[in-house]
Scaffold this motif. Structure first.
Motif, PDB file in Angstrom:
ATOM      1  N   ALA A  49       0.830  -1.206   0.000  1.00 17.51           N
ATOM      2  CA  ALA A  49       0.000   0.000   0.000  1.00 17.51           C
ATOM      3  C   ALA A  49       0.863   1.255   0.000  1.00 17.51           C
ATOM      4  O   ALA A  49       0.560   2.227  -0.702  1.00 17.51           O
ATOM      5  CB  ALA A  49      -0.922  -0.008   1.223  1.00 17.51           C
ATOM      6  N   VAL A  50       1.945   1.239   0.775  1.00 12.01           N
ATOM      7  CA  VAL A  50       2.844   2.401   0.824  1.00 12.01           C
ATOM      8  C   VAL A  50       3.470   2.653  -0.541  1.00 12.01           C
ATOM      9  O   VAL A  50       3.527   3.787  -1.024  1.00 12.01           O
ATOM     10  CB  VAL A  50       3.940   2.188   1.887  1.00 12.01           C
ATOM     11  CG1 VAL A  50       5.026   3.256   1.763  1.00 12.01           C
ATOM     12  CG2 VAL A  50       3.337   2.216   3.282  1.00 12.01           C
ATOM     13  N   VAL A  51       3.938   1.573  -1.184  1.00  7.47           N
ATOM     14  CA  VAL A  51       4.550   1.711  -2.514  1.00  7.47           C
ATOM     15  C   VAL A  51       3.529   2.228  -3.522  1.00  7.47           C
ATOM     16  O   VAL A  51       3.815   3.101  -4.349  1.00  7.47           O
ATOM     17  CB  VAL A  51       5.137   0.362  -2.978  1.00  7.47           C
ATOM     18  CG1 VAL A  51       5.611   0.453  -4.428  1.00  7.47           C
ATOM     19  CG2 VAL A  51       6.298  -0.042  -2.081  1.00  7.47           C
ATOM     20  N   PHE A  52       2.287   1.697  -3.460  1.00  7.94           N
ATOM     21  CA  PHE A  52       1.239   2.127  -4.390  1.00  7.94           C
ATOM     22  C   PHE A  52       0.920   3.604  -4.233  1.00  7.94           C
ATOM     23  O   PHE A  52       0.854   4.361  -5.209  1.00  7.94           O
ATOM     24  CB  PHE A  52      -0.017   1.282  -4.165  1.00  7.94           C
ATOM     25  CG  PHE A  52      -1.188   1.704  -5.015  1.00  7.94           C
ATOM     26  CD1 PHE A  52      -1.239   1.363  -6.357  1.00  7.94           C
ATOM     27  CD2 PHE A  52      -2.229   2.445  -4.466  1.00  7.94           C
ATOM     28  CE1 PHE A  52      -2.315   1.759  -7.146  1.00  7.94           C
ATOM     29  CE2 PHE A  52      -3.303   2.831  -5.240  1.00  7.94           C
ATOM     30  CZ  PHE A  52      -3.347   2.489  -6.588  1.00  7.94           C
ATOM     31  N   VAL A  53       0.734   4.039  -2.977  1.00  4.20           N
ATOM     32  CA  VAL A  53       0.407   5.442  -2.712  1.00  4.20           C
ATOM     33  C   VAL A  53       1.554   6.351  -3.123  1.00  4.20           C
ATOM     34  O   VAL A  53       1.344   7.475  -3.609  1.00  4.20           O
ATOM     35  CB  VAL A  53       0.061   5.636  -1.221  1.00  4.20           C
ATOM     36  CG1 VAL A  53      -0.074   7.118  -0.891  1.00  4.20           C
ATOM     37  CG2 VAL A  53      -1.231   4.902  -0.882  1.00  4.20           C
ATOM     38  N   SER A  54       2.798   5.866  -2.954  1.00 10.15           N
ATOM     39  CA  SER A  54       3.958   6.705  -3.253  1.00 10.15           C
ATOM     40  C   SER A  54       4.025   7.121  -4.721  1.00 10.15           C
ATOM     41  O   SER A  54       4.607   8.150  -5.054  1.00 10.15           O
ATOM     42  CB  SER A  54       5.244   5.968  -2.866  1.00 10.15           C
ATOM     43  OG  SER A  54       5.471   4.853  -3.711  1.00 10.15           O
ATOM     44  N   PHE A  55       3.419   6.333  -5.625  1.00 13.04           N
ATOM     45  CA  PHE A  55       3.448   6.671  -7.046  1.00 13.04           C
ATOM     46  C   PHE A  55       2.640   7.934  -7.363  1.00 13.04           C
ATOM     47  O   PHE A  55       2.825   8.546  -8.412  1.00 13.04           O
ATOM     48  CB  PHE A  55       2.932   5.503  -7.885  1.00 13.04           C
ATOM     49  CG  PHE A  55       3.935   4.393  -8.025  1.00 13.04           C
ATOM     50  CD1 PHE A  55       5.100   4.566  -8.759  1.00 13.04           C
ATOM     51  CD2 PHE A  55       3.724   3.178  -7.409  1.00 13.04           C
ATOM     52  CE1 PHE A  55       6.030   3.547  -8.892  1.00 13.04           C
ATOM     53  CE2 PHE A  55       4.648   2.148  -7.533  1.00 13.04           C
ATOM     54  CZ  PHE A  55       5.802   2.335  -8.281  1.00 13.04           C
ATOM     55  N   PHE A  56       1.739   8.304  -6.451  1.00 11.82           N
ATOM     56  CA  PHE A  56       0.919   9.493  -6.671  1.00 11.82           C
ATOM     57  C   PHE A  56       1.510  10.727  -5.997  1.00 11.82           C
ATOM     58  O   PHE A  56       0.894  11.797  -6.018  1.00 11.82           O
ATOM     59  CB  PHE A  56      -0.498   9.248  -6.152  1.00 11.82           C
ATOM     60  CG  PHE A  56      -1.196   8.114  -6.847  1.00 11.82           C
ATOM     61  CD1 PHE A  56      -1.874   8.324  -8.041  1.00 11.82           C
ATOM     62  CD2 PHE A  56      -1.169   6.823  -6.324  1.00 11.82           C
ATOM     63  CE1 PHE A  56      -2.512   7.290  -8.689  1.00 11.82           C
ATOM     64  CE2 PHE A  56      -1.821   5.780  -6.971  1.00 11.82           C
ATOM     65  CZ  PHE A  56      -2.476   6.008  -8.153  1.00 11.82           C
ATOM     66  N   LEU A  57       2.684  10.585  -5.396  1.00  9.77           N
ATOM     67  CA  LEU A  57       3.334  11.684  -4.699  1.00  9.77           C
ATOM     68  C   LEU A  57       4.483  12.236  -5.546  1.00  9.77           C
ATOM     69  O   LEU A  57       4.969  11.566  -6.467  1.00  9.77           O
ATOM     70  CB  LEU A  57       3.881  11.203  -3.351  1.00  9.77           C
ATOM     71  CG  LEU A  57       2.836  10.668  -2.360  1.00  9.77           C
ATOM     72  CD1 LEU A  57       3.537  10.083  -1.142  1.00  9.77           C
ATOM     73  CD2 LEU A  57       1.864  11.765  -1.945  1.00  9.77           C
ATOM     74  N   PRO A  58       4.937  13.454  -5.251  1.00  5.74           N
ATOM     75  CA  PRO A  58       6.116  13.987  -5.955  1.00  5.74           C
ATOM     76  C   PRO A  58       7.302  13.029  -5.820  1.00  5.74           C
ATOM     77  O   PRO A  58       7.427  12.307  -4.825  1.00  5.74           O
ATOM     78  CB  PRO A  58       6.381  15.313  -5.235  1.00  5.74           C
ATOM     79  CG  PRO A  58       5.048  15.704  -4.681  1.00  5.74           C
ATOM     80  CD  PRO A  58       4.357  14.426  -4.315  1.00  5.74           C
TER      81      PRO A  58
END
Length: 213
Positions: A93-102
């Protein structure tokens, strides 16, 4: 006595939580200073105190979750192979969410996750080493069994022994109850003591079975 022990445990968890938070904060600060542009680094300076407080809170929360004894129906999700699945899900989940961050925030989060996993691995290695030292590498002489929390009374200590024997299918007979119990387990005489040591993430507790000859 129980209140003092609880206060000491909370103090240890708070200390190790702050230490972990400082390590995560330092890794992020180093990443920003080395890999992020100077202008961006200067723009982030006013947020440094808030980031430090956030990292300290995160470290304390992680240590609390790691060392808190989980009992009841929810406890099964934080032990054994179930814990591995939970960690995989959270990491995914952390890796997935990180793709939407700068980009720089994404890398910062991934570095933090890597450090947490490294600390977890080092803690596991340390625990294995301590267990081997306590067992002395000898068979049928001593046995160290990890427990989730420090027993607060003699009765709680004896219940931990009973729980271990019930889970492993061993026949148990108490000869003497107490914090230094004498038992007969599967026909063999043992002295059982409470053992404790410190890992990277705080105090750990175990039952130490010493076989009597």
């Amino acid at each position: 006595m129980r209140t003092e022990q609880n206060a000491e445990d909370r103090k240890e968890r708070l200390l190790y939580g702050c230490l972990l938070g400082l390590i995560l904060f330092a890794s992020s600060a180093i990443y920003v200073s080395v890999f992020v542009g100077t202008e961006m680094a200067k723009a982030m300076l006013p947020y440094t105190p808030a980031a430090l407080v956030g990292y300290l809170a995160l470290g304390i929360l992680l240590i609390w979750a790691y060392t808190k004894p989980h009992k009841g129906e929810m406890g099964v999700w934080f032990n054994g192979s179930a814990a591995v699945y939970i960690i995989d899900l959270v990491a995914g989940a952390v890796v997935f969410v990180s793709f939407f961050l700068p980009r720089f925030i994404r890398y910062m989060i991934l570095i933090n996750v890597a450090i947490i996993l490294l600390c977890w691995f080092l803690d596991y290695r340390y625990f294995v080493k301590v267990a081997k030292e306590l067992n002395g590498g000898k068979k049928n002489i001593s046995l160290v069994v990890d427990i989730q929390d420090c027993p607060r009374s003699e009765e709680a200590f004896c219940r931990e022994i009973e729980d271990y024997c019930r889970k492993t299918g061993k026949r148990l007979e108490f000869i003497k109850r107490g914090k230094q119990a004498e038992i007969r387990m599967d026909g063999e005489l043992y002295t059982v003591e409470l053992d404790s040591f410190y890992s990277l993430f705080g105090p750990m507790y175990a039952l130490k079975f010493k076989q009597r000859r």
